[in-house]
Design a protein around this motif. Structure first.
Motif, PDB file in Angstrom:
ATOM      1  N   TRP A 292       0.834  -1.211   0.000  1.00 31.78           N
ATOM      2  CA  TRP A 292       0.000   0.000   0.000  1.00 31.78           C
ATOM      3  C   TRP A 292       0.864   1.255   0.000  1.00 31.78           C
ATOM      4  O   TRP A 292       0.441   2.328  -0.408  1.00 31.78           O
ATOM      5  CB  TRP A 292      -0.960   0.005   1.182  1.00 31.78           C
ATOM      6  N   MET A 293       2.122   1.117   0.473  1.00 31.11           N
ATOM      7  CA  MET A 293       3.135   2.153   0.301  1.00 31.11           C
ATOM      8  C   MET A 293       4.425   1.450  -0.052  1.00 31.11           C
ATOM      9  O   MET A 293       4.634   0.293   0.350  1.00 31.11           O
ATOM     10  CB  MET A 293       3.333   2.969   1.596  1.00 31.11           C
ATOM     11  N   PRO A 294       5.305   2.076  -0.836  1.00 33.44           N
ATOM     12  CA  PRO A 294       6.554   1.408  -1.230  1.00 33.44           C
ATOM     13  C   PRO A 294       7.320   0.882  -0.022  1.00 33.44           C
ATOM     14  O   PRO A 294       7.532   1.602   0.954  1.00 33.44           O
ATOM     15  CB  PRO A 294       7.326   2.522  -1.945  1.00 33.44           C
ATOM     16  N   HIS A 295       7.708  -0.401  -0.091  1.00 33.56           N
ATOM     17  CA  HIS A 295       8.543  -1.058   0.919  1.00 33.56           C
ATOM     18  C   HIS A 295       7.839  -1.240   2.266  1.00 33.56           C
ATOM     19  O   HIS A 295       8.471  -1.558   3.265  1.00 33.56           O
ATOM     20  CB  HIS A 295       9.864  -0.299   1.128  1.00 33.56           C
ATOM     21  N   ILE A 296       6.529  -1.005   2.305  1.00 36.05           N
ATOM     22  CA  ILE A 296       5.801  -1.208   3.557  1.00 36.05           C
ATOM     23  C   ILE A 296       4.703  -2.232   3.311  1.00 36.05           C
ATOM     24  O   ILE A 296       3.797  -2.008   2.516  1.00 36.05           O
ATOM     25  CB  ILE A 296       5.182   0.105   4.076  1.00 36.05           C
ATOM     26  N   GLY A 297       4.794  -3.347   3.986  1.00 39.89           N
ATOM     27  CA  GLY A 297       3.767  -4.370   3.864  1.00 39.89           C
ATOM     28  C   GLY A 297       3.189  -4.694   5.217  1.00 39.89           C
ATOM     29  O   GLY A 297       3.304  -3.921   6.164  1.00 39.89           O
ATOM     30  N   ASP A 298       2.569  -5.862   5.322  1.00 37.80           N
ATOM     31  CA  ASP A 298       1.946  -6.266   6.581  1.00 37.80           C
ATOM     32  C   ASP A 298       2.790  -7.279   7.340  1.00 37.80           C
ATOM     33  O   ASP A 298       2.298  -7.914   8.270  1.00 37.80           O
ATOM     34  CB  ASP A 298       0.559  -6.866   6.298  1.00 37.80           C
ATOM     35  N   GLY A 299       4.045  -7.446   6.961  1.00 36.13           N
ATOM     36  CA  GLY A 299       4.835  -8.530   7.518  1.00 36.13           C
ATOM     37  C   GLY A 299       5.600  -8.233   8.788  1.00 36.13           C
ATOM     38  O   GLY A 299       6.120  -9.151   9.421  1.00 36.13           O
ATOM     39  N   ASN A 300       5.715  -6.968   9.177  1.00 35.08           N
ATOM     40  CA  ASN A 300       6.441  -6.610  10.390  1.00 35.08           C
ATOM     41  C   ASN A 300       5.618  -5.648  11.240  1.00 35.08           C
ATOM     42  O   ASN A 300       5.312  -4.537  10.795  1.00 35.08           O
ATOM     43  CB  ASN A 300       7.789  -5.956  10.054  1.00 35.08           C
ATOM     44  N   GLU A 301       5.251  -6.060  12.428  1.00 38.02           N
ATOM     45  CA  GLU A 301       4.543  -5.203  13.377  1.00 38.02           C
ATOM     46  C   GLU A 301       5.608  -4.494  14.217  1.00 38.02           C
ATOM     47  O   GLU A 301       5.934  -4.909  15.334  1.00 38.02           O
ATOM     48  CB  GLU A 301       3.613  -6.044  14.252  1.00 38.02           C
ATOM     49  N   VAL A 302       6.151  -3.400  13.663  1.00 39.18           N
ATOM     50  CA  VAL A 302       7.301  -2.747  14.292  1.00 39.18           C
ATOM     51  C   VAL A 302       6.822  -1.753  15.352  1.00 39.18           C
ATOM     52  O   VAL A 302       7.039  -0.547  15.254  1.00 39.18           O
ATOM     53  CB  VAL A 302       8.184  -2.058  13.233  1.00 39.18           C
ATOM     54  N   THR A 303       6.155  -2.277  16.355  1.00 38.54           N
ATOM     55  CA  THR A 303       5.660  -1.449  17.453  1.00 38.54           C
ATOM     56  C   THR A 303       6.168  -1.932  18.798  1.00 38.54           C
ATOM     57  O   THR A 303       6.035  -1.229  19.797  1.00 38.54           O
ATOM     58  CB  THR A 303       4.117  -1.449  17.468  1.00 38.54           C
TER      59      THR A 303
END
Length: 313
Positions: free
Chosen positions: A71-82
């Motif tokens: 949905w944005m370049p290089h950003i997917g749903d694979g890492n929950e970086v929180t």
């Protein structure tokens, strides 16, 4: 009905069949061998001079969980970086059966993949295996019981959390985060076990620790991302401390510690072998690592990793 004839058939259980025939009906193999009768009306594909192999399996990908297109370049749903620990994350919640990477991987010969969270977090959550077939829902492709817990050491967790002055900033911090979480999960698991036979023991449910109960009980395998040789050793040391069932993912510098890996009877997933120089810890990547592992007698498989742009490599 499709009949593939005169090919060199490589089977899993019955060796190699020269000049063999393979019958496929409605997408399923119905017969394989020599002197197979071909039903009338079957479409015949002559495989003379060619090999016919089983569908390829990639044991380490992020196909569909990272999602393509992003949905944005290089950003997917694979890492929950929180948070550096997100054991409660489930890869199945991001697996999209209409993801364009599935068709691309299937056309490259893959029929089964393991996918799941990436390596941003020390503990990233569970992934799963799935079939690369046309389907409308994730339930139609997911392989039940194939879930495993993702963990990561080295550069990635440090890079994701260190700049925010958040633990882990160092490899020492990564080890501490992993040990503390596994320790707490073991304490929680032991209380749950005691409560099964002692009605006086009350255990408050813990959504974040609950997914780690089968891990610390040795009932769920954990997959530990590590490239550098010292990180590989740390991963195995911590896994042994908590009696974990584990695999080493990537194992880029594993050729530096061959005797150690063989003595530990480590299960290893090697790859990807074609990587750019953007990550410092993969500068030691060598193309002959699979051959060296084979010669040493270390149990391994290969992965292309990544998404549809890598399955062709």
């Amino acid at each position: 009905m499709i009949a593939i004839t005169h090919g060199k058939l490589l089977t899993v259980a019955n060796g190699t069949i020269e000049d063999g025939t393979l019958l496929i009906d409605n997408g399923k193999i119905t017969a394989i061998g020599k002197d197979i009768a071909i039903p009338q009306g079957a479409e015949i594909l002559d495989a003379s001079g060619k090999w016919v192999t089983p569908g390829l399996i990639d044991a380490h990908t992020h196909i569909s969980t990272f999602n393509e297109p992003h949905w944005m370049p290089h950003i997917g749903d694979g890492n929950e970086v929180t948070s550096p620990v997100t054991a409660q994350i489930r890869g199945i919640d991001a697996l999209n059966p209409f993801d364009m990477a599935i068709g691309a991987a299937r056309s490259a010969g893959f029929t089964t993949c393991y996918t799941g969270p990436g390596s941003a977090n020390v503990i990233g959550g569970t992934g799963l295996s799935f079939k690369l077939k046309n389907a409308a829902t994730v339930q139609e492709i997911a392989i039940e019981g194939s879930e495993m817990m993702k963990m990561a050491l080295g550069e990635n967790p440090k890079r994701c959390y260190g700049p925010d002055k958040k633990m882990p900033m160092t490899r020492m911090g990564t080890g501490a985060v992993l040990r503390e979480t596994l320790f707490n999960a073991k304490v929680y698991s032991d209380k749950l076990k005691k409560a099964e036979t002692d009605p006086t023991v009350q255990v408050e449910p813990n959504f974040r620790l609950d997914p780690l109960v089968p891990v610390v009980r040795g009932e769920m395998r954990c997959r530990i991302h590590c490239h550098r040789a010292d990180d590989i050793v740390t991963a195995i040391r911590i896994a042994e401390e908590f009696n974990l069932d584990y695999t080493i993912e990537h194992c880029t510098e594993g050729y530096k510690i061959l005797d150690f890996l063989k003595a530990k009877k480590a299960k290893v997933i090697i790859g990807p072998l074609l990587m750019g120089p953007q990550k410092f810890e993969i500068w030691g990547c060598r193309q002959d690592t699979p051959a060296v592992f084979e010669k040493t007698g270390i149990n391994f498989c290969l992965t292309a990793d990544g998404a549809s742009d890598t399955v062709w490599l």
